[in-house]
Design an enzyme around this catalytic site. Structure first.
Site, PDB file in Angstrom:
ATOM      1  CG  ASN A  15     -43.622  35.808 -50.938  1.00 20.12           C
ATOM      2  OD1 ASN A  15     -43.412  34.708 -51.442  1.00 20.12           O
ATOM      3  ND2 ASN A  15     -44.372  35.972 -49.878  1.00 20.12           N
ATOM      4  CG  HIS A  18     -46.829  32.364 -55.672  1.00 20.60           C
ATOM      5  ND1 HIS A  18     -47.616  31.353 -55.154  1.00 20.60           N
ATOM      6  CD2 HIS A  18     -47.173  33.483 -55.002  1.00 20.60           C
ATOM      7  CE1 HIS A  18     -48.420  31.853 -54.235  1.00 20.60           C
ATOM      8  NE2 HIS A  18     -48.163  33.144 -54.126  1.00 20.60           N
ATOM      9  CG  HIS A  51     -46.331  31.886 -45.815  1.00 23.99           C
ATOM     10  ND1 HIS A  51     -47.595  32.368 -46.062  1.00 23.99           N
ATOM     11  CD2 HIS A  51     -46.413  31.214 -44.634  1.00 23.99           C
ATOM     12  CE1 HIS A  51     -48.399  32.012 -45.077  1.00 23.99           C
ATOM     13  NE2 HIS A  51     -47.709  31.292 -44.206  1.00 23.99           N
ATOM     14  NE  ARG A  53     -50.125  29.862 -47.695  1.00 26.64           N
ATOM     15  CZ  ARG A  53     -51.245  30.271 -47.089  1.00 26.64           C
ATOM     16  NH1 ARG A  53     -51.954  29.454 -46.348  1.00 26.64           N
ATOM     17  NH2 ARG A  53     -51.687  31.487 -47.252  1.00 26.64           N
ATOM     18  NE  ARG A  57     -51.619  26.560 -49.790  1.00 18.55           N
ATOM     19  CZ  ARG A  57     -52.627  27.368 -49.468  1.00 18.55           C
ATOM     20  NH1 ARG A  57     -52.828  28.474 -50.160  1.00 18.55           N
ATOM     21  NH2 ARG A  57     -53.429  27.089 -48.477  1.00 18.55           N
ATOM     22  CD  GLU A  78     -44.753  36.234 -45.980  1.00 19.16           C
ATOM     23  OE1 GLU A  78     -44.592  37.328 -46.514  1.00 19.16           O
ATOM     24  OE2 GLU A  78     -45.516  35.354 -46.416  1.00 19.16           O
ATOM     25  CB  THR A 109     -51.809  35.786 -46.006  1.00 17.58           C
ATOM     26  OG1 THR A 109     -50.846  34.745 -46.150  1.00 17.58           O
ATOM     27  CG2 THR A 109     -51.963  36.136 -44.549  1.00 17.58           C
ATOM     28  CD  GLU A 159     -45.335  42.508 -44.874  1.00 21.04           C
ATOM     29  OE1 GLU A 159     -44.308  41.956 -44.437  1.00 21.04           O
ATOM     30  OE2 GLU A 159     -45.898  42.177 -45.931  1.00 21.04           O
ATOM     31  CG  HIS A 198     -51.727  40.484 -49.648  1.00 18.02           C
ATOM     32  ND1 HIS A 198     -51.349  39.191 -49.326  1.00 18.02           N
ATOM     33  CD2 HIS A 198     -52.847  40.372 -50.389  1.00 18.02           C
ATOM     34  CE1 HIS A 198     -52.232  38.349 -49.830  1.00 18.02           C
ATOM     35  NE2 HIS A 198     -53.149  39.040 -50.486  1.00 18.02           N
TER      36      HIS A 198
HETATM   37  N1  PXP Z   1     -46.392  40.047 -47.059  1.00 17.71           N
HETATM   38  C1  PXP Z   1     -46.966  39.002 -46.413  1.00 17.71           C
HETATM   39  C2  PXP Z   1     -46.910  38.973 -44.926  1.00 17.71           C
HETATM   40  C3  PXP Z   1     -47.567  37.958 -47.134  1.00 17.71           C
HETATM   41  O1  PXP Z   1     -48.141  36.935 -46.481  1.00 17.71           O
HETATM   42  C4  PXP Z   1     -47.538  37.996 -48.540  1.00 17.71           C
HETATM   43  C5  PXP Z   1     -48.116  36.871 -49.332  1.00 17.71           C
HETATM   44  O2  PXP Z   1     -49.404  36.682 -49.062  1.00 17.71           O
HETATM   45  C6  PXP Z   1     -46.938  39.087 -49.164  1.00 17.71           C
HETATM   46  C7  PXP Z   1     -46.381  40.101 -48.396  1.00 17.71           C
HETATM   47  C8  PXP Z   1     -46.856  39.196 -50.649  1.00 17.71           C
HETATM   48  O3  PXP Z   1     -48.111  39.309 -51.210  1.00 17.71           O
HETATM   49  P1  PXP Z   1     -48.277  39.168 -52.779  1.00 17.71           P
HETATM   50  O4  PXP Z   1     -47.858  37.790 -53.134  1.00 17.71           O
HETATM   51  O5  PXP Z   1     -49.711  39.438 -53.012  1.00 17.71           O
HETATM   52  O6  PXP Z   1     -47.363  40.202 -53.407  1.00 17.71           O
END
Ligand code: PXP
Length: 247
Positions: A15, A18, A51, A53, A57, A78, A109, A159, A198
């Site tokens: 992901n 960030h 994602h 949003r 952001r 996402e 999330t 997921e 997550h």
């Molecule tokens: N999977 C989903 C569906 C998410 O929304 C997120 C981010 O919140 C992640 C995985 C990755 O989570 P993290 O950034 O905490 O590794």
């Protein structure tokens, strides 16, 4: 609980939201999530997760176009279950769409999607994504009620939200781990491919990666944080090695 298809490989979706968070802090174009997507590929990641949003952001609309143009890795978008996001997904046609709950004021999330309580709202969205050839996933808590709802909606993927597991310690972490393992087995038994994500880190990923039915982990925040110290490629490689060692 046992059963269901056992995948021979555990995919890592990275992901890259960030990277965009850091870019947006200064409003310019550095660091570019497209460059991160190239590094994910070089480091042995299997997919890009992003994602979009409602408040934009981190990832923005033009990032999606650029990521899709720049990488041949599958994109897992996402998205909240809204008309706006549905229209964007249908326009961009990502490989997969993971429907997530979204509250504007949350930092991340925070919980799973209430698939059980929102069947009628989700059904047309799931169908329209699936009709467009997009692999639909629901980001749900590892609970029987939510998994039943996903089965009723006919999605090919769920997921499981690993946040409660990641934040727990001691005996309650073992309980959370068992919930995820049981739900992954039950999903696979019902023909649904289970993923998880997550809050996963080097320290907590291996117990999750060892759940045999899981086919994919999506990991973001920790990897981007580690990248500050070691570089993104090294961070992804280390996570990949830990996952492989756990199988
Ligand atoms: N999977 C989903 C569906 C998410 O929304 C997120 C981010 O919140 C992640 C995985 C990755 O989570 P993290 O950034 O905490 O590794």
């Amino acid at each position: 609980m046992s059963g269901g298809k056992i995948p021979d490989f555990l995919r890592l979706g990275v992901n890259i939201d960030h990277v965009a968070t850091i870019r947006n802090a200064r409003g310019g174009d550095h660091p570019d999530p497209v460059r991160a997507a190239a590094i994910v590929r070089a480091a042995g990641g299997d997919g890009i997760t992003a994602h979009l949003r409602e408040d934009r952001r981190h990832i923005r609309d033009d990032d999606l176009d650029r990521i899709l143009a720049a990488t041949d890795l599958p994109l897992n978008l996402e998205m909240a279950a809204t008309e706006e996001m549905l229209e964007i997904a249908l326009r961009h046609r990502p490989h997969a769409a993971c429907i997530v709950p979204e509250k504007r004021e949350e930092r991340t999330t925070e919980g799973g999607l209430d698939a059980a309580g929102q069947h009628n709202r989700l059904q047309p969205i799931v169908h329209r994504l699936a009709d467009a050839g997009i692999r639909v996933s629901l980001f749900i808590a590892p609970e029987i009620r939510q998994l039943d709802a996903a089965i009723k909606l006919g999605v090919p993927v769920v997921e499981f939200h690993t946040g409660d597991y990641a934040h727990a310690s001691g005996e309650s972490r073992t309980v959370e781990l068992r919930r995820i393992a049981d739900m992954a087995a039950l999903a696979a038994k019902n023909g649904i491919e289970p993923h998880a994500g997550h809050g996963l880190t080097y320290d907590n990923v291996q117990a999750i990666a060892a759940i045999p039915q899981l086919a994919e982990l999506n990991i973001g925040h920790y990897l981007i944080g580690e990248a500050v110290f070691t570089g993104l490629e090294a961070a992804i490689r280390r996570m990949r090695d830990l996952m492989d060692a756990a199988r």
